[in-house]
Design a protein around this motif. Structure first.
Motif, PDB file in Angstrom:
ATOM      1  N   VAL A 195      -2.237   7.797  10.569  1.00 15.84           N
ATOM      2  CA  VAL A 195      -2.780   9.113  10.215  1.00 15.84           C
ATOM      3  C   VAL A 195      -2.074   9.652   8.971  1.00 15.84           C
ATOM      4  O   VAL A 195      -2.721  10.141   8.033  1.00 15.84           O
ATOM      5  CB  VAL A 195      -2.626  10.104  11.387  1.00 15.84           C
ATOM      6  N   ALA A 196      -0.744   9.566   8.958  1.00 21.75           N
ATOM      7  CA  ALA A 196       0.024  10.060   7.812  1.00 21.75           C
ATOM      8  C   ALA A 196      -0.315   9.277   6.544  1.00 21.75           C
ATOM      9  O   ALA A 196      -0.417   9.848   5.453  1.00 21.75           O
ATOM     10  CB  ALA A 196       1.523   9.958   8.102  1.00 21.75           C
ATOM     11  N   THR A 197      -0.511   7.966   6.679  1.00 17.77           N
ATOM     12  CA  THR A 197      -0.862   7.130   5.523  1.00 17.77           C
ATOM     13  C   THR A 197      -2.251   7.479   5.014  1.00 17.77           C
ATOM     14  O   THR A 197      -2.487   7.515   3.795  1.00 17.77           O
ATOM     15  CB  THR A 197      -0.801   5.635   5.904  1.00 17.77           C
ATOM     16  N   ALA A 198      -3.176   7.743   5.937  1.00 20.76           N
ATOM     17  CA  ALA A 198      -4.532   8.143   5.538  1.00 20.76           C
ATOM     18  C   ALA A 198      -4.497   9.448   4.753  1.00 20.76           C
ATOM     19  O   ALA A 198      -5.177   9.587   3.724  1.00 20.76           O
ATOM     20  CB  ALA A 198      -5.413   8.283   6.771  1.00 20.76           C
ATOM     21  N   LYS A 199      -3.706  10.407   5.230  1.00 24.11           N
ATOM     22  CA  LYS A 199      -3.590  11.690   4.535  1.00 24.11           C
ATOM     23  C   LYS A 199      -3.080  11.491   3.112  1.00 24.11           C
ATOM     24  O   LYS A 199      -3.586  12.096   2.162  1.00 24.11           O
ATOM     25  CB  LYS A 199      -2.639  12.613   5.306  1.00 24.11           C
ATOM     26  N   GLN A 200      -2.074  10.627   2.957  1.00 25.37           N
ATOM     27  CA  GLN A 200      -1.496  10.392   1.634  1.00 25.37           C
ATOM     28  C   GLN A 200      -2.475   9.635   0.733  1.00 25.37           C
ATOM     29  O   GLN A 200      -2.636   9.958  -0.446  1.00 25.37           O
ATOM     30  CB  GLN A 200      -0.192   9.601   1.782  1.00 25.37           C
ATOM     31  N   THR A 201      -3.150   8.630   1.301  1.00 27.11           N
ATOM     32  CA  THR A 201      -4.076   7.810   0.510  1.00 27.11           C
ATOM     33  C   THR A 201      -5.264   8.621   0.013  1.00 27.11           C
ATOM     34  O   THR A 201      -5.757   8.407  -1.095  1.00 27.11           O
ATOM     35  CB  THR A 201      -4.580   6.619   1.356  1.00 27.11           C
ATOM     36  N   LEU A 202      -5.724   9.572   0.834  1.00 28.84           N
ATOM     37  CA  LEU A 202      -6.916  10.354   0.493  1.00 28.84           C
ATOM     38  C   LEU A 202      -6.620  11.547  -0.405  1.00 28.84           C
ATOM     39  O   LEU A 202      -7.522  12.315  -0.724  1.00 28.84           O
ATOM     40  CB  LEU A 202      -7.605  10.825   1.770  1.00 28.84           C
ATOM     41  N   LYS A 203      -5.375  11.695  -0.823  1.00 26.45           N
ATOM     42  CA  LYS A 203      -5.067  12.769  -1.760  1.00 26.45           C
ATOM     43  C   LYS A 203      -5.767  12.499  -3.086  1.00 26.45           C
ATOM     44  O   LYS A 203      -5.866  11.340  -3.513  1.00 26.45           O
ATOM     45  CB  LYS A 203      -3.554  12.867  -1.979  1.00 26.45           C
ATOM     46  N   PRO A 204      -6.280  13.552  -3.749  1.00 23.26           N
ATOM     47  CA  PRO A 204      -7.029  13.362  -5.003  1.00 23.26           C
ATOM     48  C   PRO A 204      -6.309  12.495  -6.036  1.00 23.26           C
ATOM     49  O   PRO A 204      -6.936  11.690  -6.709  1.00 23.26           O
ATOM     50  CB  PRO A 204      -7.209  14.798  -5.512  1.00 23.26           C
ATOM     51  N   GLY A 205      -4.982  12.643  -6.140  1.00 26.83           N
ATOM     52  CA  GLY A 205      -4.244  11.876  -7.142  1.00 26.83           C
ATOM     53  C   GLY A 205      -4.315  10.382  -6.939  1.00 26.83           C
ATOM     54  O   GLY A 205      -4.200   9.594  -7.887  1.00 26.83           O
ATOM     55  N   ASN A 206      -4.531   9.943  -5.697  1.00 26.19           N
ATOM     56  CA  ASN A 206      -4.570   8.511  -5.412  1.00 26.19           C
ATOM     57  C   ASN A 206      -5.951   7.905  -5.621  1.00 26.19           C
ATOM     58  O   ASN A 206      -6.109   6.684  -5.521  1.00 26.19           O
ATOM     59  CB  ASN A 206      -4.092   8.243  -3.981  1.00 26.19           C
ATOM     60  N   ILE A 207      -6.955   8.753  -5.868  1.00 27.99           N
ATOM     61  CA  ILE A 207      -8.289   8.240  -6.164  1.00 27.99           C
ATOM     62  C   ILE A 207      -8.250   7.337  -7.400  1.00 27.99           C
ATOM     63  O   ILE A 207      -8.949   6.340  -7.496  1.00 27.99           O
ATOM     64  CB  ILE A 207      -9.285   9.401  -6.394  1.00 27.99           C
ATOM     65  N   LEU A 253       0.834  -1.205   0.000  1.00 27.53           N
ATOM     66  CA  LEU A 253       0.000   0.000   0.000  1.00 27.53           C
ATOM     67  C   LEU A 253       0.866   1.250   0.000  1.00 27.53           C
ATOM     68  O   LEU A 253       0.626   2.176  -0.783  1.00 27.53           O
ATOM     69  CB  LEU A 253      -0.922   0.014   1.221  1.00 27.53           C
ATOM     70  N   VAL A 254       1.864   1.286   0.870  1.00 25.57           N
ATOM     71  CA  VAL A 254       2.733   2.465   0.951  1.00 25.57           C
ATOM     72  C   VAL A 254       3.425   2.702  -0.385  1.00 25.57           C
ATOM     73  O   VAL A 254       3.534   3.847  -0.849  1.00 25.57           O
ATOM     74  CB  VAL A 254       3.765   2.297   2.090  1.00 25.57           C
ATOM     75  N   ASP A 255       3.887   1.644  -1.018  1.00 28.35           N
ATOM     76  CA  ASP A 255       4.535   1.795  -2.326  1.00 28.35           C
ATOM     77  C   ASP A 255       3.533   2.247  -3.386  1.00 28.35           C
ATOM     78  O   ASP A 255       3.863   3.056  -4.263  1.00 28.35           O
ATOM     79  CB  ASP A 255       5.200   0.477  -2.752  1.00 28.35           C
TER      80      ASP A 255
END
Length: 449
Positions: free
Chosen positions: A247-259, A167-169
């Motif tokens: 929390v940091a992973t949630a912030k990154q995952t929810l960025k528009p580009g990751n949709i 997921l992180v990758d």
């Protein structure tokens, strides 16, 4: 003959013109449909709140009333290390999200939490992290957490190590402030951890190192380095890091580009995550989750103590403080009205409760310098005292990048936010201690100006 040839040519020209005219009509009709559909979709998106959230809500068929009917969702998240045959759930976190109030909570359950009846006869199998490994039944862990916390959690998510790495990758790495230098090697697990303190982008491999570190190797003098006490020693430090990283992973995952990576993310989940949550249920929450301000997520650890092993059959266990746990759970997972009423009626509780109207002068603060700059400690103390707070203890601690504000008693979120605003920086969390002589511990980081 010549006239017939001319007639045929004229007929072909008329036919082509007719087809061309018909084609234009069809094209215009399709274009009109697209415009109408686009206008309708835009209207629905606007009615659903607009922006990315409104767009996603409309895309999954929601209307302006859908969010109102969504209840707070509570999930037990269990992290399983698959490199061990026992499959211990060394990460156990209660997570909740309310799409109507845009609030979220993360409550860590210490892995050594005792689930038996008699602590003097404790066994390793009675620790909460052993329940899943023995039975492979997540419901046993879920039932134990519900009994300990008094919550009514229905859902669980078991995340294996591979899922985190992938997921992180997949989301392009996670920027995170590593709180301390981390160095550890264990050949038996093929585990090698080597991270430097400070803000950096972590890939999947480094994320695993971060979340598994508790302490360094022992040196030749039999000593080892762990998290500083004010951050949370050993397992408590690791739990804090785990919550902060989620929390940091949630912030990154929810960025528009990751949709647009949702397909890849779901594929990772299907292969490495075990859950009783249905995708059809979860998808209703996704459009609103993109609005969540991850910096406002409440984080805490279940309060309690680790008794001397001489009194617990030689087994290291964590015993929950039921009264403090009740107060904490109510403040995190129930409405403010319910929490206030329950707390005020609990006349048998010996836990000190601070109301939301607590004066600054009533809050005792321990101020520790992790910036490496003596002047910053004095500046922070000056600001706090000018705001009316009582700084009862100062000192130095290990160097950290970002300022940390820890609730040690029952200080309200409003008061913690005011302290944060006074300093101008800081992340807040709760780590209650019945033996603490202060209400709040603040570690000044290099980010303090």
């Amino acid at each position: 003959m010549k006239n017939k040839t001319i007639d045929k040519k004229e007929q072909r020209v008329k036919t082509k013109r007719k087809k061309k005219h018909t084609g234009r009509k069809i094209l215009l009709f399709i274009l009109l449909l697209v415009i109408v559909a686009g206008a309708w979709f835009g209207y629905r998106t606007h009615k659903n709140g607009g922006g990315l959230s409104g767009f996603l809500a409309t895309a999954v068929g929601h209307d302006e009333n859908t969010r109102k009917n969504l209840k707070e969702i509570k999930v037990l998240v269990m992290g399983v290390s698959t490199d061990l045959d026992s499959e211990l759930t060394d990460t156990i976190i209660v997570a909740s999200y309310n799409p109507n109030t845009q609030t979220a909570n993360l409550l860590s359950i210490p892995r050594d939490t005792f689930t038996g009846k008699n602590t003097s006869r404790a066994t390793a199998s009675q620790k909460i992290n052993a329940l899943y490994g023995m039975s492979k039944d997540p419901q046993k862990t879920l039932d134990a957490v519900n009994e300990i916390t008094g919550l009514d959690i229905e859902y669980y998510v078991i995340v294996r190590t591979e899922a985190l790495i992938k997921l992180v990758d997949a989301i392009g790495g996670v920027e995170f402030n590593v709180p301390i230098d981390m160095k550890y090697d264990d050949a038996s697990q093929n585990l090698h951890i080597n991270l430097k303190a400070g803000t950096q982008k972590l890939n999947g491999d480094k994320a695993e190192q971060l979340l598994r570190w508790r302490h360094s190797n022992y040196n030749k003098n039999g000593q080892m380095t762990t998290y500083p006490a004010e951050y949370g020693n050993d397992d408590f430090g690791r739990m804090r890091t785990q919550r902060d990283f989620l929390v940091a992973t949630a912030k990154q995952t929810l960025k528009p580009g990751n949709i647009f990576k949702i397909g890849e993310i779901l594929d990772i989940a299907n292969q490495n995550v075990e859950t009783n949550l249905q995708l059809s249920y979860v998808k209703d929450y996704v459009p609103y989750a993109v609005e969540l301000n991850a910096d406002e997520i409440k984080t805490a650890v279940l309060p309690g103590e680790t008794p001397n092993m001489s009194a617990t059959n030689g087994v290291s266990i964590f015993v929950v403080n039921k009264k403090e746990a009740k107060t904490l759970v109510e403040s995190m997972f129930y409405t403010e009205e319910t929490s206030n009423n329950t707390t005020s009626n609990d006349t048998n509780s010996n836990t000190t409760t601070t109301s939301s109207n607590t004066n600054a002068s009533q809050i005792r603060i321990e101020l520790l310098n992790g910036s490496g700059d003596k002047s910053k400690l004095q500046e922070a103390k000056s600001r706090l005292e000018k705001a009316g707070y009582k700084v009862t203890k100062t000192g130095n601690t290990s160097s950290i990048s970002k300022t940390i504000i820890t609730n040690k008693k029952d200080i309200e979120d409003k008061n913690l936010q005011e302290i944060k605003e006074t300093l101008g920086v800081g992340s807040t969390s709760t780590n209650k201690s019945s033996t603490s002589l202060v209400d709040v511990t603040i570690v000044i980081g290099k980010d303090f100006k």
